[in-house]
Design an enzyme around this catalytic site. Structure first.
Site, PDB file in Angstrom:
ATOM      1  N   ASP A   1       0.248  -7.746   1.613  1.00 52.94           N
ATOM      2  CA  ASP A   1       0.493  -6.301   1.608  1.00 52.94           C
ATOM      3  C   ASP A   1       1.993  -6.007   1.638  1.00 52.94           C
ATOM      4  OD1 ASP A   1      -0.166  -3.593   1.477  1.00 52.94           O
ATOM      5  OD2 ASP A   1      -0.134  -3.386   3.663  1.00 52.94           O
TER       6      ASP A   1
ATOM      7  N   HIS B   1       0.819  -1.214   0.000  1.00 51.45           N
ATOM      8  CA  HIS B   1       0.000   0.000   0.000  1.00 51.45           C
ATOM      9  C   HIS B   1       0.855   1.268   0.000  1.00 51.45           C
ATOM     10  CE1 HIS B   1       0.502  -0.097   4.500  1.00 51.45           C
ATOM     11  NE2 HIS B   1       0.523   1.212   4.322  1.00 51.45           N
TER      12      HIS B   1
ATOM     13  N   SER C   1       4.628   2.671   8.243  1.00 50.42           N
ATOM     14  CA  SER C   1       4.304   1.473   7.485  1.00 50.42           C
ATOM     15  C   SER C   1       5.546   0.934   6.777  1.00 50.42           C
ATOM     16  CB  SER C   1       3.220   1.770   6.454  1.00 50.42           C
ATOM     17  OG  SER C   1       1.955   1.888   7.049  1.00 50.42           O
TER      18      SER C   1
END
Length: 206
Positions: A96, A66, A169
């Site tokens: 992911d 992402h 992230s």
């Protein structure tokens, strides 16, 4: 040798705890050398920010899918401030995760540990580059709060109370041996939760 810890009365389960652990500052000192800042052009002058880490000396990096989204190019800033253009090699929606390759050599790398050996309440360290902040990476520490399967559509998730922020992230979650046992993911829907993707779903990236 390893120290054996009994799970308690009424159970035959036995856990093993490695002696080769380091202080938080020691882990941060060497692990932070391998954590990178990732910038993605979003269009309309906007730039997406994320983190990543080096898993091979010639510049192979792990980040979140992402973070790169559908982009094929990323700007990568190494720990020493050197900027490199990175090519997105592959992405995986289920985990992911994504791989980025930069042109480099002799980089410091992080090794994967095993999330299957984690204990609830075990101390962990998170390193990443929060959005909106410049300079060095941010370090936070927390505990393994829970380990869950099939949460948020991911195969295996380690929940933690360590502080995570947008931009963290893809930063590594490390145990006190300095091994990567998870890849950070800040899950914000329907309500804010801090979690990390278990590294047992990323061992194929070694």
């Amino acid at each position: 040798d390893r120290d054996k810890l009994n799970a308690g009365e009424g159970t035959s389960a036995t856990y093993e705890k490695a002696k080769e652990v380091y202080s938080v500052s020691d882990v941060v000192a060497f692990a932070s050398q391998s954590v990178v800042r990732i910038e993605i052009e979003m269009g309309n002058g906007k730039v997406g920010i994320g983190s990543g880490f080096v898993i091979r000396e010639d510049g192979l990096l792990v980040t979140n899918r992402h973070v790169v989204n559908s982009n094929t190019v990323a700007m990568v800033t190494l720990n020493d401030g050197v900027k490199k253009i990175g090519q997105v090699l592959v992405t995986d929606k289920t985990s992911d995760l994504a791989l980025i390759k930069i042109d480099a050599e002799n980089l410091d790398v992080l090794e994967f540990g095993s999330s299957s050996e984690l204990l609830l309440g075990q101390e962990i360290i998170v390193i990443g580059y929060p959005k909106g902040l410049v300079g060095s990476a941010t370090i936070t520490k927390g505990l393994v709060s829970a380990i869950r399967e099939n949460l948020f559509g991911l195969n295996s998730v380690i929940q933690t109370d360590a502080a995570l922020n947008p931009g963290n992230s893809s930063g590594p979650m490390l145990d006190l041996t300095g091994k990567v046992i998870g890849v950070c993911l800040l899950y914000t829907s329907p309500s804010p939760r801090d979690s990390t993707l278990s590294s047992k779903t990323t061992t194929a990236l070694k």
